[in-house]
Design a protein around this motif. Structure first.
Motif, PDB file in Angstrom:
ATOM      1  N   GLY A  38      52.114  35.960  84.524  1.00 60.93           N
ATOM      2  CA  GLY A  38      52.760  34.746  85.010  1.00 60.93           C
ATOM      3  C   GLY A  38      52.133  33.497  84.425  1.00 60.93           C
ATOM      4  O   GLY A  38      50.948  33.472  84.114  1.00 60.93           O
ATOM      5  N   ILE A  39      52.952  32.479  84.262  1.00 60.69           N
ATOM      6  CA  ILE A  39      52.497  31.158  83.813  1.00 60.69           C
ATOM      7  C   ILE A  39      53.147  30.135  84.735  1.00 60.69           C
ATOM      8  O   ILE A  39      54.348  30.186  84.972  1.00 60.69           O
ATOM      9  N   LYS A  40      52.339  29.211  85.249  1.00 57.35           N
ATOM     10  CA  LYS A  40      52.860  28.200  86.162  1.00 57.35           C
ATOM     11  C   LYS A  40      52.258  26.853  85.802  1.00 57.35           C
ATOM     12  O   LYS A  40      51.055  26.746  85.573  1.00 57.35           O
ATOM     13  N   THR A  41      53.079  25.823  85.737  1.00 57.24           N
ATOM     14  CA  THR A  41      52.601  24.462  85.502  1.00 57.24           C
ATOM     15  C   THR A  41      52.023  23.917  86.798  1.00 57.24           C
ATOM     16  O   THR A  41      52.610  24.084  87.864  1.00 57.24           O
ATOM     17  N   ILE A  42      50.867  23.281  86.693  1.00 58.18           N
ATOM     18  CA  ILE A  42      50.222  22.665  87.854  1.00 58.18           C
ATOM     19  C   ILE A  42      50.389  21.162  87.720  1.00 58.18           C
ATOM     20  O   ILE A  42      50.015  20.568  86.709  1.00 58.18           O
ATOM     21  N   ASP A  43      50.961  20.530  88.744  1.00 59.05           N
ATOM     22  CA  ASP A  43      51.175  19.086  88.723  1.00 59.05           C
ATOM     23  C   ASP A  43      49.846  18.344  88.769  1.00 59.05           C
ATOM     24  O   ASP A  43      48.911  18.754  89.445  1.00 59.05           O
ATOM     25  N   SER A  44      49.786  17.233  88.024  1.00 60.85           N
ATOM     26  CA  SER A  44      48.587  16.402  88.003  1.00 60.85           C
ATOM     27  C   SER A  44      48.505  15.590  89.281  1.00 60.85           C
ATOM     28  O   SER A  44      49.513  15.121  89.802  1.00 60.85           O
ATOM     29  N   LYS A  45      47.277  15.388  89.773  1.00 60.24           N
ATOM     30  CA  LYS A  45      47.097  14.627  91.011  1.00 60.24           C
ATOM     31  C   LYS A  45      46.714  13.182  90.737  1.00 60.24           C
ATOM     32  O   LYS A  45      46.395  12.442  91.643  1.00 60.24           O
ATOM     33  N   THR A  46      46.760  12.760  89.483  1.00 62.95           N
ATOM     34  CA  THR A  46      46.426  11.382  89.156  1.00 62.95           C
ATOM     35  C   THR A  46      47.704  10.554  89.028  1.00 62.95           C
ATOM     36  O   THR A  46      48.743  11.063  88.632  1.00 62.95           O
ATOM     37  N   ASP A  47      47.613   9.285  89.371  1.00 63.60           N
ATOM     38  CA  ASP A  47      48.771   8.396  89.273  1.00 63.60           C
ATOM     39  C   ASP A  47      48.956   7.855  87.858  1.00 63.60           C
ATOM     40  O   ASP A  47      50.033   7.401  87.512  1.00 63.60           O
ATOM     41  N   ASP A  48      47.903   7.873  87.054  1.00 57.38           N
ATOM     42  CA  ASP A  48      47.955   7.344  85.696  1.00 57.38           C
ATOM     43  C   ASP A  48      48.392   8.447  84.734  1.00 57.38           C
ATOM     44  O   ASP A  48      47.610   9.322  84.386  1.00 57.38           O
ATOM     45  N   LEU A  58      47.408  30.697  84.632  1.00 58.20           N
ATOM     46  CA  LEU A  58      47.788  31.949  83.992  1.00 58.20           C
ATOM     47  C   LEU A  58      47.398  33.101  84.899  1.00 58.20           C
ATOM     48  O   LEU A  58      46.310  33.100  85.463  1.00 58.20           O
ATOM     49  N   MET A  59      48.268  34.085  85.028  1.00 57.74           N
ATOM     50  CA  MET A  59      47.924  35.309  85.726  1.00 57.74           C
ATOM     51  C   MET A  59      47.897  36.415  84.685  1.00 57.74           C
ATOM     52  O   MET A  59      48.890  36.671  84.010  1.00 57.74           O
ATOM     53  N   LEU A  60      46.728  37.025  84.515  1.00 57.90           N
ATOM     54  CA  LEU A  60      46.529  38.076  83.532  1.00 57.90           C
ATOM     55  C   LEU A  60      46.386  39.415  84.237  1.00 57.90           C
ATOM     56  O   LEU A  60      45.850  39.495  85.331  1.00 57.90           O
ATOM     57  N   SER A  61      46.856  40.474  83.575  1.00 60.09           N
ATOM     58  CA  SER A  61      46.742  41.819  84.123  1.00 60.09           C
ATOM     59  C   SER A  61      46.237  42.760  83.041  1.00 60.09           C
ATOM     60  O   SER A  61      46.599  42.630  81.871  1.00 60.09           O
ATOM     61  N   ASP A  62      45.394  43.705  83.448  1.00 60.14           N
ATOM     62  CA  ASP A  62      44.951  44.753  82.520  1.00 60.14           C
ATOM     63  C   ASP A  62      45.539  46.100  82.919  1.00 60.14           C
ATOM     64  O   ASP A  62      45.128  47.138  82.431  1.00 60.14           O
ATOM     65  N   GLY A  63      46.524  46.090  83.817  1.00 63.36           N
ATOM     66  CA  GLY A  63      47.142  47.315  84.287  1.00 63.36           C
ATOM     67  C   GLY A  63      46.496  47.853  85.542  1.00 63.36           C
ATOM     68  O   GLY A  63      47.080  48.648  86.259  1.00 63.36           O
ATOM     69  N   LYS A  64      45.292  47.412  85.827  1.00 68.96           N
ATOM     70  CA  LYS A  64      44.569  47.845  87.023  1.00 68.96           C
ATOM     71  C   LYS A  64      44.270  46.653  87.926  1.00 68.96           C
ATOM     72  O   LYS A  64      44.416  46.737  89.129  1.00 68.96           O
ATOM     73  N   SER A  65      43.852  45.553  87.338  1.00 69.24           N
ATOM     74  CA  SER A  65      43.475  44.348  88.079  1.00 69.24           C
ATOM     75  C   SER A  65      44.258  43.159  87.557  1.00 69.24           C
ATOM     76  O   SER A  65      44.744  43.169  86.427  1.00 69.24           O
ATOM     77  N   THR A  66      44.357  42.126  88.391  1.00 66.76           N
ATOM     78  CA  THR A  66      44.942  40.855  87.952  1.00 66.76           C
ATOM     79  C   THR A  66      43.902  39.759  88.151  1.00 66.76           C
ATOM     80  O   THR A  66      43.012  39.857  88.991  1.00 66.76           O
ATOM     81  N   PHE A  67      44.052  38.706  87.350  1.00 61.84           N
ATOM     82  CA  PHE A  67      43.124  37.580  87.405  1.00 61.84           C
ATOM     83  C   PHE A  67      43.918  36.313  87.164  1.00 61.84           C
ATOM     84  O   PHE A  67      44.769  36.265  86.293  1.00 61.84           O
ATOM     85  N   SER A  68      43.648  35.288  87.947  1.00 66.45           N
ATOM     86  CA  SER A  68      44.326  34.016  87.813  1.00 66.45           C
ATOM     87  C   SER A  68      43.319  32.982  87.332  1.00 66.45           C
ATOM     88  O   SER A  68      42.205  32.904  87.840  1.00 66.45           O
TER      89      SER A  68
END
Length: 74
Positions: A38-48, A58-68
């Protein structure tokens, strides 16, 4: 289920099971095959907007585990 011919010819290499945990434990020399789950855009918390960075989760998988993880692009 219908699968177009162009997808039938694609090879699907096996993922390297357990590679994410080994990497997190310090084995950074392994050449692992991972899947981007998975890929997800994260909104910026700055006003400028001129100083805002594009950030992605990014969510990565090796077939056994996932990591974000987060990735920053300037």
């Amino acid at each position: 289920m219908f699968i177009p011919d162009c997808f039938k010819k694609m090879t699907n290499p096996r993922l390297t099971n357990g590679a994410l945990l080994r990497y997190l434990r310090g084995n950074t020399s392994e050449k692992a095959i991972l899947q981007v789950a998975g890929i997800k855009t994260i909104d910026s918390k700055t006003d400028d907007s001129s100083t805002a960075m594009k950030r992605y989760r990014l969510m990565l998988s090796d077939g056994k585990s996932t990591f974000s993880c987060k990735k920053f692009l300037y």
